[in-house]
Design a protein around this motif. Structure first.
Motif, PDB file in Angstrom:
ATOM      1  N   ILE A 165     -22.021 -26.843   3.998  1.00 19.92           N
ATOM      2  CA  ILE A 165     -21.944 -26.626   2.553  1.00 19.92           C
ATOM      3  C   ILE A 165     -22.088 -25.131   2.320  1.00 19.92           C
ATOM      4  O   ILE A 165     -23.039 -24.499   2.789  1.00 19.92           O
ATOM      5  CB  ILE A 165     -23.037 -27.392   1.788  1.00 19.92           C
ATOM      6  CG1 ILE A 165     -22.905 -28.903   2.024  1.00 19.92           C
ATOM      7  CG2 ILE A 165     -22.959 -27.084   0.296  1.00 19.92           C
ATOM      8  CD1 ILE A 165     -23.981 -29.718   1.333  1.00 19.92           C
ATOM      9  N   GLY A 166     -21.122 -24.569   1.630  1.00 19.31           N
ATOM     10  CA  GLY A 166     -21.173 -23.167   1.262  1.00 19.31           C
ATOM     11  C   GLY A 166     -21.190 -23.027  -0.248  1.00 19.31           C
ATOM     12  O   GLY A 166     -20.924 -23.980  -0.991  1.00 19.31           O
ATOM     13  N   THR A 167     -21.503 -21.845  -0.708  1.00 18.00           N
ATOM     14  CA  THR A 167     -21.503 -21.574  -2.145  1.00 18.00           C
ATOM     15  C   THR A 167     -20.877 -20.221  -2.398  1.00 18.00           C
ATOM     16  O   THR A 167     -20.795 -19.373  -1.496  1.00 18.00           O
ATOM     17  CB  THR A 167     -22.933 -21.587  -2.715  1.00 18.00           C
ATOM     18  OG1 THR A 167     -23.709 -20.585  -2.042  1.00 18.00           O
ATOM     19  CG2 THR A 167     -23.586 -22.945  -2.542  1.00 18.00           C
ATOM     20  N   ARG A 174     -26.401 -22.994   1.995  1.00 18.85           N
ATOM     21  CA  ARG A 174     -25.416 -22.370   2.877  1.00 18.85           C
ATOM     22  C   ARG A 174     -25.803 -22.753   4.307  1.00 18.85           C
ATOM     23  O   ARG A 174     -26.263 -21.930   5.084  1.00 18.85           O
ATOM     24  CB  ARG A 174     -25.388 -20.858   2.694  1.00 18.85           C
ATOM     25  CG  ARG A 174     -24.909 -20.406   1.315  1.00 18.85           C
ATOM     26  CD  ARG A 174     -24.831 -18.912   1.195  1.00 18.85           C
ATOM     27  NE  ARG A 174     -24.242 -18.488  -0.063  1.00 18.85           N
ATOM     28  CZ  ARG A 174     -23.910 -17.232  -0.367  1.00 18.85           C
ATOM     29  NH1 ARG A 174     -24.109 -16.270   0.531  1.00 18.85           N
ATOM     30  NH2 ARG A 174     -23.392 -16.923  -1.539  1.00 18.85           N
ATOM     31  N   ASN A 175     -25.605 -24.039   4.589  1.00 19.94           N
ATOM     32  CA  ASN A 175     -26.110 -24.608   5.831  1.00 19.94           C
ATOM     33  C   ASN A 175     -25.104 -25.545   6.470  1.00 19.94           C
ATOM     34  O   ASN A 175     -24.106 -25.943   5.868  1.00 19.94           O
ATOM     35  CB  ASN A 175     -27.411 -25.379   5.576  1.00 19.94           C
ATOM     36  CG  ASN A 175     -28.523 -24.508   5.070  1.00 19.94           C
ATOM     37  OD1 ASN A 175     -28.681 -24.344   3.859  1.00 19.94           O
ATOM     38  ND2 ASN A 175     -29.309 -23.946   5.972  1.00 19.94           N
ATOM     39  N   VAL A 176     -25.450 -25.910   7.714  1.00 19.09           N
ATOM     40  CA  VAL A 176     -24.728 -26.974   8.423  1.00 19.09           C
ATOM     41  C   VAL A 176     -25.604 -28.215   8.396  1.00 19.09           C
ATOM     42  O   VAL A 176     -26.824 -28.132   8.573  1.00 19.09           O
ATOM     43  CB  VAL A 176     -24.412 -26.565   9.874  1.00 19.09           C
ATOM     44  CG1 VAL A 176     -23.726 -27.712  10.620  1.00 19.09           C
ATOM     45  CG2 VAL A 176     -23.528 -25.320   9.895  1.00 19.09           C
ATOM     46  N   SER A 193     -28.811 -17.654   3.940  1.00 19.48           N
ATOM     47  CA  SER A 193     -28.004 -17.362   2.745  1.00 19.48           C
ATOM     48  C   SER A 193     -26.728 -16.626   3.129  1.00 19.48           C
ATOM     49  O   SER A 193     -26.102 -15.962   2.301  1.00 19.48           O
ATOM     50  CB  SER A 193     -28.817 -16.522   1.750  1.00 19.48           C
ATOM     51  OG  SER A 193     -29.900 -17.270   1.241  1.00 19.48           O
ATOM     52  N   TYR A 194     -26.361 -16.731   4.397  1.00 20.39           N
ATOM     53  CA  TYR A 194     -25.111 -16.126   4.859  1.00 20.39           C
ATOM     54  C   TYR A 194     -23.944 -16.949   4.347  1.00 20.39           C
ATOM     55  O   TYR A 194     -23.967 -18.185   4.356  1.00 20.39           O
ATOM     56  CB  TYR A 194     -25.103 -16.048   6.379  1.00 20.39           C
ATOM     57  CG  TYR A 194     -23.843 -15.460   6.968  1.00 20.39           C
ATOM     58  CD1 TYR A 194     -23.363 -14.235   6.543  1.00 20.39           C
ATOM     59  CD2 TYR A 194     -23.132 -16.133   7.959  1.00 20.39           C
ATOM     60  CE1 TYR A 194     -22.212 -13.681   7.074  1.00 20.39           C
ATOM     61  CE2 TYR A 194     -21.982 -15.594   8.502  1.00 20.39           C
ATOM     62  CZ  TYR A 194     -21.526 -14.366   8.052  1.00 20.39           C
ATOM     63  OH  TYR A 194     -20.378 -13.827   8.581  1.00 20.39           O
ATOM     64  N   PHE A 195     -22.900 -16.269   3.895  1.00 21.71           N
ATOM     65  CA  PHE A 195     -21.733 -16.950   3.346  1.00 21.71           C
ATOM     66  C   PHE A 195     -20.910 -17.526   4.498  1.00 21.71           C
ATOM     67  O   PHE A 195     -20.322 -16.783   5.289  1.00 21.71           O
ATOM     68  CB  PHE A 195     -20.870 -15.981   2.527  1.00 21.71           C
ATOM     69  CG  PHE A 195     -19.713 -16.637   1.827  1.00 21.71           C
ATOM     70  CD1 PHE A 195     -19.830 -17.036   0.511  1.00 21.71           C
ATOM     71  CD2 PHE A 195     -18.514 -16.870   2.484  1.00 21.71           C
ATOM     72  CE1 PHE A 195     -18.760 -17.631  -0.143  1.00 21.71           C
ATOM     73  CE2 PHE A 195     -17.451 -17.472   1.846  1.00 21.71           C
ATOM     74  CZ  PHE A 195     -17.575 -17.861   0.518  1.00 21.71           C
ATOM     75  N   ILE A 196     -20.903 -18.862   4.622  1.00 18.28           N
ATOM     76  CA  ILE A 196     -20.117 -19.495   5.683  1.00 18.28           C
ATOM     77  C   ILE A 196     -18.860 -20.125   5.089  1.00 18.28           C
ATOM     78  O   ILE A 196     -18.880 -20.681   3.984  1.00 18.28           O
ATOM     79  CB  ILE A 196     -20.939 -20.548   6.459  1.00 18.28           C
ATOM     80  CG1 ILE A 196     -21.460 -21.648   5.529  1.00 18.28           C
ATOM     81  CG2 ILE A 196     -22.080 -19.899   7.196  1.00 18.28           C
ATOM     82  CD1 ILE A 196     -22.150 -22.777   6.254  1.00 18.28           C
ATOM     83  N   SER A 197     -17.766 -19.994   5.828  1.00 18.57           N
ATOM     84  CA  SER A 197     -16.482 -20.522   5.357  1.00 18.57           C
ATOM     85  C   SER A 197     -15.844 -21.493   6.335  1.00 18.57           C
ATOM     86  O   SER A 197     -14.867 -22.171   6.004  1.00 18.57           O
ATOM     87  CB  SER A 197     -15.507 -19.373   5.106  1.00 18.57           C
ATOM     88  OG  SER A 197     -15.327 -18.610   6.296  1.00 18.57           O
ATOM     89  N   TYR A 215     -19.351 -19.798  10.672  1.00 16.50           N
ATOM     90  CA  TYR A 215     -18.903 -18.416  10.561  1.00 16.50           C
ATOM     91  C   TYR A 215     -18.441 -18.125   9.138  1.00 16.50           C
ATOM     92  O   TYR A 215     -18.157 -19.041   8.354  1.00 16.50           O
ATOM     93  CB  TYR A 215     -17.792 -18.114  11.573  1.00 16.50           C
ATOM     94  CG  TYR A 215     -16.553 -18.963  11.401  1.00 16.50           C
ATOM     95  CD1 TYR A 215     -15.502 -18.563  10.583  1.00 16.50           C
ATOM     96  CD2 TYR A 215     -16.415 -20.180  12.082  1.00 16.50           C
ATOM     97  CE1 TYR A 215     -14.367 -19.332  10.428  1.00 16.50           C
ATOM     98  CE2 TYR A 215     -15.284 -20.960  11.943  1.00 16.50           C
ATOM     99  CZ  TYR A 215     -14.261 -20.538  11.113  1.00 16.50           C
ATOM    100  OH  TYR A 215     -13.146 -21.307  10.961  1.00 16.50           O
ATOM    101  N   GLY A 216     -18.374 -16.847   8.814  1.00 13.58           N
ATOM    102  CA  GLY A 216     -17.969 -16.455   7.467  1.00 13.58           C
ATOM    103  C   GLY A 216     -17.839 -14.959   7.347  1.00 13.58           C
ATOM    104  O   GLY A 216     -17.424 -14.280   8.282  1.00 13.58           O
ATOM    105  N   TYR A 217     -18.246 -14.416   6.187  1.00 13.16           N
ATOM    106  CA  TYR A 217     -18.140 -12.972   5.988  1.00 13.16           C
ATOM    107  C   TYR A 217     -19.223 -12.500   5.023  1.00 13.16           C
ATOM    108  O   TYR A 217     -19.908 -13.295   4.362  1.00 13.16           O
ATOM    109  CB  TYR A 217     -16.748 -12.595   5.490  1.00 13.16           C
ATOM    110  CG  TYR A 217     -16.460 -12.935   4.051  1.00 13.16           C
ATOM    111  CD1 TYR A 217     -16.551 -11.957   3.057  1.00 13.16           C
ATOM    112  CD2 TYR A 217     -16.080 -14.224   3.672  1.00 13.16           C
ATOM    113  CE1 TYR A 217     -16.272 -12.252   1.729  1.00 13.16           C
ATOM    114  CE2 TYR A 217     -15.801 -14.528   2.355  1.00 13.16           C
ATOM    115  CZ  TYR A 217     -15.895 -13.536   1.380  1.00 13.16           C
ATOM    116  OH  TYR A 217     -15.622 -13.834   0.074  1.00 13.16           O
TER     117      TYR A 217
END
Length: 679
Positions: A165-167, A174-176, A193-197, A215-217
């Motif tokens: 789930i990302g936001t 912002r977790n798995v 709170s890392y943005f995962i996509s 992973y994300g940015y």
């Protein structure tokens, strides 16, 4: 003869064509808040249509098959996620071939999970299961679902539902997540709170279990002051099957930078690297290699900027390409991270790899809203075809494959409120592009075949002539063998009459009549079955045994693996049995023996005739009457038999001696080997 000039011609006359084609099949308007995709849920070879919609305060999913609605399921909440490319996940928890449908809804600030375990039966196996509460965004909750593959994390034979789930602007979640279906329990990755996509699952430590890699940015919405794992940097995170960090996350500083794991083939091994890129005036990217302890072991800097790497097959099992997005277009990197091909005009809004024509290889389908085109590439971005269509810039942009066991598969593309169906596959006109070349080749081939036919006619005439000669020779042999045998038998009967053994002579005449009848019935043939030859030989030996008043006995043994219907030359065994009696056994007073044995050794029929007579040397010294015509004729038969019937027949006669060097009999060994059939 024809191929070489043909190749020279086609190399000098090239032409361009497409082996594959994509053609519009149909189009329909879907309406607002309607999301359509296809999945073969029951593994029957036909896709079910899955329609997710929100209308009149109703959030529901409809499943239909072949245009007929099977059922509708209503849910609490809405599909008001920030991204709507994943509203549900399909998976087969117990590997029985039947997929479940795991549906996510947003009720106020709470994400709920529901499950349609059997779409042919009403009801939900999971309903309103609370997964997470969403933090405050700018205006409203802004979560989105990140799909992952189901995996059996606890080894109980039931796969767990894994997802992220990302936001957008909310700090959490912002977790798995891993939902244990059989236990109705949920585990969550450490606070972040890392943005995962996206999520990649790969066994990076070779323990037979897949690690989970979110992973994300660095979206730069959650500052370092507000979270340990914020999104002002990119973080390399790897989770074990308990959703715990395999090692402490590695921070790559740089706002708006991205960090993406990438699988690729290197030295025939599937490797894993992380691509880090950052926005700056001199933007470049770097691939990093990290071991399972979190240590960076190697890095490959690039002198250009790329992002979103994806491994794509290249038609070569030992190689592959890394598909990357460039500042303008798409590029392909080889295993040495060299840019080998670019597509500067491609700026896709969506891209997906899947086997869309069911040929066992993945195609690449992408949509380009700016050009209003849909492209399909073969592996390695080869043999592209495209079609213009009315793509929407507002979304959603959903691509799926609709298969039908009674028809061909079609590609479904939903863009905005329109849904398009395209037929993709081998271009039906493709074979006709070769007609011109085919005409050239056929002309050359016709010339070559004319020459070959002239040669074949000459060979055929020669063969027919040789065959006719062989037939005449075989007919001659039949005329020689039958009188020869008759002459010897009549001599035996005359011998009995001379010694006033009228009863024995009568029995011999009756036996001879039966044998002669057998000979008359087979007079038109040069071959007969093993069973017929042995029966004939047995009758003959009975005659001779009566004639010589029990001077000898005989035994015929046939191994079980011998085919008694196998055809052999007529009189093949009898002529040698006759010689054994006449030249060996007839000259001894008692205790004579003739053994006839048939066996199969490595596909070769072996016939051994062994007697304990006086031997050939002593027989010749006694002046036994013999013209040798029978054996001479049999040798002639052997030479012609192989040529006519394509079977190799040979014989060998061996004189036997005792330890003192005295003659002890004779052994005849006959071999029959079937050759390869002639054309």
């Amino acid at each position: 003869m024809s191929l070489i000039p043909f190749l020279i011609i086609i190399c000098t006359i090239p032409f361009d064509y497409h082996k594959y084609s994509i053609k519009p099949e149909s189009k329909r308007t879907t309406g607002n808040n309607l999301y359509i995709s296809y999945e073969d849920l029951d593994n029957d070879g036909t896709s079910e249509e899955i329609i997710a919609f929100v209308q009149n305060n109703t959030t529901a999913i409809i499943i239909s098959e072949n245009g007929a609605i099977i059922d509708q399921w209503n849910f609490k909440g809405s599909f008001d996620f920030w991204f709507k490319k994943c509203l549900f996940i399909t998976g087969d928890k117990n590997s029985d071939g039947k997929k479940e449908l795991y549906v996510f809804t947003l009720y106020k600030d709470t994400i709920l999970l529901h499950c349609i375990s059997d779409f042919r039966n009403p009801g939900l196996s999971i309903k309103d299961r609370v997964i997470a509460v969403v933090g405050n965004g700018i205006k409203a909750p802004d979560p989105f679902i990140i799909p992952a593959e189901m995996d059996d994390l606890d080894g109980d034979g039931v796969k767990e539902l894994i997802f992220g789930i990302g936001t957008g602007f909310s700090k959490y979640p912002r977790n798995v997540y891993a939902y244990f279906i059989s236990k109705d329990s949920l585990i969550v990755s450490p606070e972040s709170s890392y943005f995962i996509s996206g999520i990649l699952q790969k066994d990076i430590n070779n323990d037979g279990k897949k690690e989970i890699i979110p992973y994300g940015y660095a979206a730069s919405n959650i500052s370092p002051e507000n979270a340990k794992y914020h999104d002002f940097s990119s973080f390399l995170m790897v989770l074990d099957q308990n959703l715990k960090f395999l090692f402490d996350p590695i921070e790559f500083k740089g706002r708006y930078s991205g960090l993406t794991p990438c699988l690729f083939k290197r030295n025939d091994n599937l490797c894993l690297a992380w691509l880090h890129n950052r926005i700056s005036n001199k933007s470049t990217s770097t691939f990093y290699f990290v071991n399972n302890s979190g240590l960076i072991t190697d890095s490959v800097p690039l002198n250009f900027y790329v992002y979103n790497p994806t491994y794509t097959p290249n038609g070569d099992p030992g190689n592959g390409l890394i598909q990357v997005f460039l500042k303008n277009g798409i590029g392909l990197l080889n295993s040495d991270f060299k840019l080998v091909k670019t597509f500067p005009d491609l700026i896709p809004s969506n891209i997906i790899q899947q086997d869309f024509d069911l040929d066992g290889k993945q195609e690449i389908v992408l949509t380009d809203v700016g050009k209003g085109k849909i492209y399909v590439y073969r592996e390695g971005f080869m043999q592209d075809v495209s079609v213009f269509t009315d793509l929407s810039s507002t979304g959603p942009d959903l691509i799926s494959l609709k298969i039908d066991s009674k028809s061909y598969p079609v590609i479904s593309v939903q863009s905005g409120q329109n849904q398009f169906f395209f037929k993709y596959g081998i271009n039906p006109a493709y074979p006709f592009y070769y007609l011109y070349y085919a005409g050239i080749y056929l002309g050359i081939l016709a010339f070559a075949l004319t020459i070959i036919n002239i040669q074949k006619n000459q060979i055929r005439k020669k063969y027919e002539t040789e065959k006719k000669i062989s037939e005449l020779q075989l007919a001659l042999i039949r005329n020689q063998l039958d009188p020869h045998f008759t002459f010897n038998v009549i001599n035996s009967i005359i011998y009995s009459v001379e010694y006033s053994e009228k009863e024995l002579a009568g029995e011999q005449l009756r036996q001879f009549a039966n044998m002669y009848r057998n000979m008359l019935l087979s007079a038109g043939s040069t071959r007969r079955t093993i069973a017929e030859e042995l029966d004939f030989c047995n009758n003959y030996l009975l005659l001779e045994k009566m004639r010589f008043k029990e001077r000898f006995n005989y035994n015929i043994s046939v191994s079980e693996d011998i085919d008694r219907n196998f055809l052999i030359p007529k009189l093949l065994i009898q002529i040698h049995a006759e010689n054994a009696v006449k030249h060996g056994l007839s000259s001894i007073e008692r205790g004579g023996r003739l053994d006839i044995e048939l066996k199969n050794v490595d596909g070769v029929l072996l016939i051994d005739l062994t007697d304990n007579g006086i031997g050939r040397v002593k027989s010749a010294s006694l002046g036994k009457l013999s013209t040798g015509k029978g054996l001479e004729t049999m040798e002639e038969l052997y030479s012609i038999y192989n040529k006519y019937y394509n079977e190799k027949v040979s014989s060998q006669i061996t004189d036997l001696y005792d330890p003192q060097g005295n003659p002890e009999g004779t052994k005849v060994s006959i071999r029959i080997k079937k050759q390869n059939d002639k054309n």
